[in-house]
Motif scaffolding. Structure first.
Motif, PDB file in Angstrom:
ATOM      1  N   TRP A  76      16.558 -33.604 -27.794  1.00 35.50           N
ATOM      2  CA  TRP A  76      15.382 -32.738 -27.739  1.00 35.50           C
ATOM      3  C   TRP A  76      14.435 -33.276 -26.676  1.00 35.50           C
ATOM      4  N   THR A  77      13.825 -32.397 -25.901  1.00 34.99           N
ATOM      5  CA  THR A  77      12.911 -32.811 -24.842  1.00 34.99           C
ATOM      6  C   THR A  77      11.475 -32.518 -25.249  1.00 34.99           C
ATOM      7  N   CYS A  78      10.663 -33.551 -25.289  1.00 29.64           N
ATOM      8  CA  CYS A  78       9.255 -33.407 -25.682  1.00 29.64           C
ATOM      9  C   CYS A  78       8.453 -32.814 -24.519  1.00 29.64           C
ATOM     10  N   PRO A  79       7.650 -31.774 -24.781  1.00 31.46           N
ATOM     11  CA  PRO A  79       6.831 -31.200 -23.716  1.00 31.46           C
ATOM     12  C   PRO A  79       5.674 -32.100 -23.287  1.00 31.46           C
ATOM     13  N   HIS A  80       5.360 -33.130 -24.069  1.00 31.62           N
ATOM     14  CA  HIS A  80       4.286 -34.066 -23.717  1.00 31.62           C
ATOM     15  C   HIS A  80       4.779 -35.216 -22.839  1.00 31.62           C
ATOM     16  N   ALA A  81       6.105 -35.368 -22.708  1.00 36.08           N
ATOM     17  CA  ALA A  81       6.674 -36.466 -21.924  1.00 36.08           C
ATOM     18  C   ALA A  81       6.561 -36.168 -20.438  1.00 36.08           C
ATOM     19  N   THR A  82       6.086 -37.143 -19.698  1.00 41.23           N
ATOM     20  CA  THR A  82       5.961 -37.008 -18.256  1.00 41.23           C
ATOM     21  C   THR A  82       6.307 -38.336 -17.594  1.00 41.23           C
ATOM     22  N   ILE A  83       6.747 -38.269 -16.374  1.00 39.94           N
ATOM     23  CA  ILE A  83       7.026 -39.484 -15.612  1.00 39.94           C
ATOM     24  C   ILE A  83       5.968 -39.585 -14.521  1.00 39.94           C
TER      25      ILE A  83
END
Length: 68
Positions: A3-10
């Motif tokens: 699952w990919t979290c929409p809050h995750a950023t690089i």
């Protein structure tokens, strides 16, 4: 596929996820000490795709941070 979290950023210059939800306005996240305060604990390195991906715990983290 995880699952990919929409809050995750690089952030620029890093190879791991940071959490947009816990970032504060006006803080310079180009500084290492500030980047580490928003480090996402729900990530792991994927040897197949050669980058970080969310763990299964990311969905529960997202739900927790999305509560009003």
């Amino acid at each position: 596929m995880s699952w990919t979290c929409p809050h995750a950023t690089i952030l620029k210059g890093q190879k791991y996820f940071s959490c947009k939800k816990i970032m504060k306005e006006g803080v310079d996240y180009n500084l290492l000490e500030n980047k580490m305060t928003v480090f996402c604990a729900c990530q792991r390195w994927c040897n197949e795709c050669r980058h970080v991906i969310n763990t299964d715990g990311a969905k529960q983290c997202f739900e927790y941070h999305s509560k009003p």
